[in-house]
Scaffold this motif. Structure first.
Motif, PDB file in Angstrom:
ATOM      1  N   GLN A  58     -30.286 -41.780  -8.405  1.00  0.00           N
ATOM      2  CA  GLN A  58     -29.260 -41.744  -9.055  1.00  0.00           C
ATOM      3  C   GLN A  58     -27.977 -41.430  -8.120  1.00  0.00           C
ATOM      4  N   VAL A  59     -26.836 -41.895  -8.212  1.00  0.00           N
ATOM      5  CA  VAL A  59     -25.535 -41.410  -7.553  1.00  0.00           C
ATOM      6  C   VAL A  59     -24.703 -40.836  -8.843  1.00  0.00           C
ATOM      7  N   LEU A  60     -24.247 -39.638  -8.459  1.00  0.00           N
ATOM      8  CA  LEU A  60     -23.242 -39.034  -9.563  1.00  0.00           C
ATOM      9  C   LEU A  60     -22.003 -38.805  -8.697  1.00  0.00           C
ATOM     10  N   GLU A  61     -20.656 -38.989  -9.520  1.00  0.00           N
ATOM     11  CA  GLU A  61     -19.403 -38.615  -8.873  1.00  0.00           C
ATOM     12  C   GLU A  61     -18.549 -37.991  -9.839  1.00  0.00           C
ATOM     13  N   GLY A  62     -17.752 -36.940  -9.381  1.00  0.00           N
ATOM     14  CA  GLY A  62     -17.071 -36.196 -10.087  1.00  0.00           C
ATOM     15  C   GLY A  62     -16.445 -34.974  -9.610  1.00  0.00           C
ATOM     16  N   GLY A  63     -16.041 -34.129 -10.351  1.00  0.00           N
ATOM     17  CA  GLY A  63     -15.693 -32.841  -9.666  1.00  0.00           C
ATOM     18  C   GLY A  63     -16.808 -31.925  -9.258  1.00  0.00           C
ATOM     19  N   ARG A  64     -16.678 -31.274  -8.256  1.00  0.00           N
ATOM     20  CA  ARG A  64     -17.523 -30.464  -7.569  1.00  0.00           C
ATOM     21  C   ARG A  64     -18.335 -29.525  -8.383  1.00  0.00           C
ATOM     22  N   ALA A  65     -17.801 -28.856  -9.259  1.00  0.00           N
ATOM     23  CA  ALA A  65     -18.471 -27.967  -9.956  1.00  0.00           C
ATOM     24  C   ALA A  65     -19.258 -28.873 -10.884  1.00  0.00           C
ATOM     25  N   ALA A  66     -18.629 -29.837 -11.483  1.00  0.00           N
ATOM     26  CA  ALA A  66     -19.514 -30.482 -12.867  1.00  0.00           C
ATOM     27  C   ALA A  66     -20.723 -31.350 -12.127  1.00  0.00           C
ATOM     28  N   VAL A  67     -20.602 -31.669 -10.983  1.00  0.00           N
ATOM     29  CA  VAL A  67     -21.607 -32.598 -10.359  1.00  0.00           C
ATOM     30  C   VAL A  67     -22.869 -31.379  -9.839  1.00  0.00           C
ATOM     31  N   ASN A  68     -22.394 -30.326  -9.172  1.00  0.00           N
ATOM     32  CA  ASN A  68     -23.171 -29.474  -8.650  1.00  0.00           C
ATOM     33  C   ASN A  68     -24.076 -28.754  -9.966  1.00  0.00           C
ATOM     34  N   ARG A  69     -23.523 -28.667 -11.044  1.00  0.00           N
ATOM     35  CA  ARG A  69     -23.972 -28.040 -12.352  1.00  0.00           C
ATOM     36  C   ARG A  69     -24.990 -28.944 -12.985  1.00  0.00           C
ATOM     37  N   LEU A  70     -24.716 -30.398 -12.871  1.00  0.00           N
ATOM     38  CA  LEU A  70     -25.549 -31.211 -13.369  1.00  0.00           C
ATOM     39  C   LEU A  70     -26.778 -31.578 -12.446  1.00  0.00           C
ATOM     40  N   TYR A  71     -26.553 -31.676 -11.037  1.00  0.00           N
ATOM     41  CA  TYR A  71     -27.785 -31.523 -10.195  1.00  0.00           C
ATOM     42  C   TYR A  71     -28.624 -30.284 -10.402  1.00  0.00           C
ATOM     43  N   ASN A  72     -28.193 -29.325 -10.465  1.00  0.00           N
ATOM     44  CA  ASN A  72     -28.997 -28.092 -10.741  1.00  0.00           C
ATOM     45  C   ASN A  72     -29.973 -28.284 -12.009  1.00  0.00           C
ATOM     46  N   GLN A  73     -29.365 -28.977 -13.046  1.00  0.00           N
ATOM     47  CA  GLN A  73     -30.050 -29.139 -14.378  1.00  0.00           C
ATOM     48  C   GLN A  73     -31.133 -30.045 -14.090  1.00  0.00           C
ATOM     49  N   ILE A  74     -30.928 -31.049 -13.261  1.00  0.00           N
ATOM     50  CA  ILE A  74     -31.750 -32.174 -12.778  1.00  0.00           C
ATOM     51  C   ILE A  74     -33.024 -31.511 -12.157  1.00  0.00           C
ATOM     52  N   VAL A  75     -32.563 -30.711 -11.409  1.00  0.00           N
ATOM     53  CA  VAL A  75     -33.654 -30.132 -10.374  1.00  0.00           C
ATOM     54  C   VAL A  75     -34.463 -29.310 -11.278  1.00  0.00           C
ATOM     55  N   SER A  76     -34.015 -28.567 -12.368  1.00  0.00           N
ATOM     56  CA  SER A  76     -34.680 -27.727 -13.061  1.00  0.00           C
ATOM     57  C   SER A  76     -35.464 -28.289 -14.210  1.00  0.00           C
ATOM     58  N   ASP A  77     -35.026 -29.750 -14.436  1.00  0.00           N
ATOM     59  CA  ASP A  77     -35.862 -30.256 -15.586  1.00  0.00           C
ATOM     60  C   ASP A  77     -37.207 -30.711 -15.272  1.00  0.00           C
ATOM     61  N   PRO A  78     -38.045 -30.245 -16.096  1.00  0.00           N
ATOM     62  CA  PRO A  78     -39.647 -30.408 -15.643  1.00  0.00           C
ATOM     63  C   PRO A  78     -40.067 -32.001 -15.835  1.00  0.00           C
ATOM     64  N   ARG A  79     -38.929 -32.922 -16.246  1.00  0.00           N
ATOM     65  CA  ARG A  79     -39.241 -34.393 -16.127  1.00  0.00           C
ATOM     66  C   ARG A  79     -39.258 -34.938 -15.125  1.00  0.00           C
ATOM     67  N   HIS A  80     -38.455 -34.252 -13.992  1.00  0.00           N
ATOM     68  CA  HIS A  80     -38.205 -34.461 -12.665  1.00  0.00           C
ATOM     69  C   HIS A  80     -39.018 -33.965 -11.735  1.00  0.00           C
ATOM     70  N   ARG A  81     -39.805 -34.522 -10.673  1.00  0.00           N
ATOM     71  CA  ARG A  81     -40.337 -33.587  -9.624  1.00  0.00           C
ATOM     72  C   ARG A  81     -39.899 -34.418  -8.368  1.00  0.00           C
ATOM     73  N   ASP A  82     -40.289 -33.815  -7.341  1.00  0.00           N
ATOM     74  CA  ASP A  82     -40.060 -34.110  -6.039  1.00  0.00           C
ATOM     75  C   ASP A  82     -38.630 -34.657  -5.734  1.00  0.00           C
ATOM     76  N   VAL A  83     -37.456 -33.790  -6.371  1.00  0.00           N
ATOM     77  CA  VAL A  83     -36.176 -34.096  -6.465  1.00  0.00           C
ATOM     78  C   VAL A  83     -35.778 -33.771  -4.822  1.00  0.00           C
ATOM     79  N   THR A  84     -35.002 -34.805  -4.483  1.00  0.00           N
ATOM     80  CA  THR A  84     -34.744 -34.813  -3.267  1.00  0.00           C
ATOM     81  C   THR A  84     -33.053 -35.273  -3.103  1.00  0.00           C
ATOM     82  N   LEU A  85     -32.391 -34.361  -2.332  1.00  0.00           N
ATOM     83  CA  LEU A  85     -31.027 -34.546  -2.206  1.00  0.00           C
ATOM     84  C   LEU A  85     -30.876 -35.721  -0.892  1.00  0.00           C
ATOM     85  N   LEU A  86     -30.203 -36.999  -1.151  1.00  0.00           N
ATOM     86  CA  LEU A  86     -30.120 -37.995  -0.157  1.00  0.00           C
ATOM     87  C   LEU A  86     -28.906 -37.906   0.699  1.00  0.00           C
TER      88      LEU A  86
END
Length: 138
Positions: free
Chosen positions: A47-75
């Protein structure tokens, strides 16, 4: 300030769950002013996300914490002057419409494996996906 974030993760979500995730993402992202693309194949999300830094960072942190996702890797993560994927609150890539040679251009095999690709290669692949017109919907 605008940023672009690219990540990969693995998920055991069913096709029905994936559809719900996509629907929720589109609604939630539009409210946050976040745009982007999502590619899903054989249990792998890119997934590629674009937007304001705070909004994108918050969303990425939610994804990292979501149990449906594993092996989350920032590319990749970068500040940007303008959005590349502004037309989609969350566009979806249709791998069925994708020319397999395009995947082979950027990876070792004709399958989506962002863990074996550089962030630059995945970014270039997403650029070509837009050019090839394989985005399903916004």
């Amino acid at each position: 300030m605008l940023v672009r974030l690219l990540y990969a993760s693995r998920s055991s979500a069913t096709e029905a769950e994936f559809t719900v995730i996509l629907r929720q993402s589109r609604k939630h992202n539009a409210e946050l002013g976040v745009t982007g693309l999502l590619c899903h194949s054989e249990g792998v999300f890119v997934q590629v996300l674009e937007g304001g830094r705070a909004a994108v960072n918050r969303l990425y942190n939610q994804i990292v914490s979501d149990p449906r996702h594993r092996d989350v890797t920032l590319l990749a993560y970068e500040e940007i002057a303008q959005r590349r994927f502004a037309g989609w609150s969350m566009g979806q890539v249709s791998l069925q419409r994708l020319n397999p040679a395009l995947l082979l251009k950027y990876s070792e095999a004709v399958r989506l494996d962002p863990y074996g690709m550089s962030g630059a290669a995945v970014s270039a692949l997403f650029e070509e996906l837009v050019s090839e017109g394989v985005i399903v919907c916004s």
